[in-house]
Write an enzyme that holds these catalytic residues in place. Structure first.
Site, PDB file in Angstrom:
ATOM      1  N   GLU A  66       0.089  -6.219   3.569  1.00  0.00           N
ATOM      2  CA  GLU A  66       1.418  -6.481   4.108  1.00  0.00           C
ATOM      3  C   GLU A  66       1.921  -7.828   3.589  1.00  0.00           C
ATOM      4  OE1 GLU A  66       4.899  -6.701   5.727  1.00  0.00           O
ATOM      5  OE2 GLU A  66       3.729  -4.865   6.024  1.00  0.00           O
ATOM      6  N   ASP A 119      10.461  -1.053   3.510  1.00  0.00           N
ATOM      7  CA  ASP A 119      11.733  -1.736   3.712  1.00  0.00           C
ATOM      8  C   ASP A 119      12.814  -1.117   2.827  1.00  0.00           C
ATOM      9  OD1 ASP A 119      10.654  -3.429   5.544  1.00  0.00           O
ATOM     10  OD2 ASP A 119      10.354  -5.096   4.165  1.00  0.00           O
TER      11      ASP A 119
END
Length: 226
Positions: A66, A119
């Site tokens: 991440e 995203d």
């Protein structure tokens, strides 16, 4: 509003800070039993999907990467509290630091990979900020042996379509047909992600595609760049 439904904050993966390559630990350093097959979740966010999966399936190692460091810190804290030795969360920019890690994996160790609800960089001028870049796809195709799986999903059609285009342009993966002939009706995993739960509760469409690595050779990166 609970933490489950908070809007994710984007970071710019092209900023100088996120372009610094990191040397990621080897499986021997990450897991108690490094011989177990690995599932790699790219863009794992807060990591609750992996926390649940690692608890449910102890015969497999799980790695979540991440780019938002506070989320990694929180996920790692919970992992340690749960005593999960078949799971690890790492902070990195997948398109900068994963290539070297994947290329150094032992044969047959990476069993599957996923990118779930990445995203949404919609604008064409922002396409270099999207998580699935040609270099990352090539690295995954090199690390995944034939019959290994690559799963993607998003509640936004404009996010998943470029991913599908790139995967299928590579010719390294065969798509598994869904019950309706195109999208999978449900995830291959027993546990939903937080965003998946949010989408289902709010009756948002979830677009899912599962790919299986075939025997085709990995193409040169130039053939995948638009």
């Amino acid at each position: 509003m609970t933490e489950l439904f908070q809007v994710r904050q984007h970071v710019n993966p092209l900023s100088r800070f996120f372009q610094l390559p990191l040397v990621l630990p080897s499986p021997d350093e990450l897991f108690e039993n490094s011989k177990l097959p690995i599932h790699l979740d790219i863009g794992c966010a807060r990591g609750r999907f992996l926390l649940n999966m690692a608890t449910l399936e102890t015969e497999r190692n799980y790695l979540g990467v991440e780019i938002r460091k506070p989320l990694v810190i929180a996920a790692e804290k919970e992992r340690k509290e749960l005593g999960l030795t078949n799971l690890k969360f790492l902070f990195c920019n997948a398109n900068v630091s994963l290539d070297n890690w994947l290329s150094n994996l032992s044969i047959d160790l990476l069993e599957s990979a996923s990118i779930q609800f990445p995203d949404p960089w919609f604008k064409r001028r922002h396409q270099k900020r999207r998580i699935l870049q040609p270099s990352l796809l090539i690295s995954l195709a090199q690390a995944l042996n034939p019959n290994c799986k690559f799963f993607i999903q998003s509640d936004l059609i404009d996010v998943i379509e470029p991913m599908i285009y790139l995967i299928e342009k590579s010719s390294c993966f065969n798509r598994c047909a869904g019950l309706n002939g195109f999208w999978l009706d449900q995830s291959p995993f027993a546990i939903p992600t937080e965003r998946e739960t949010y989408a289902l509760i709010n009756n948002l469409p979830v677009h899912r595609a599962l790919y299986v690595r075939n025997d085709n050779p990995v193409p040169k990166i130039e053939s995948l760049v638009r």
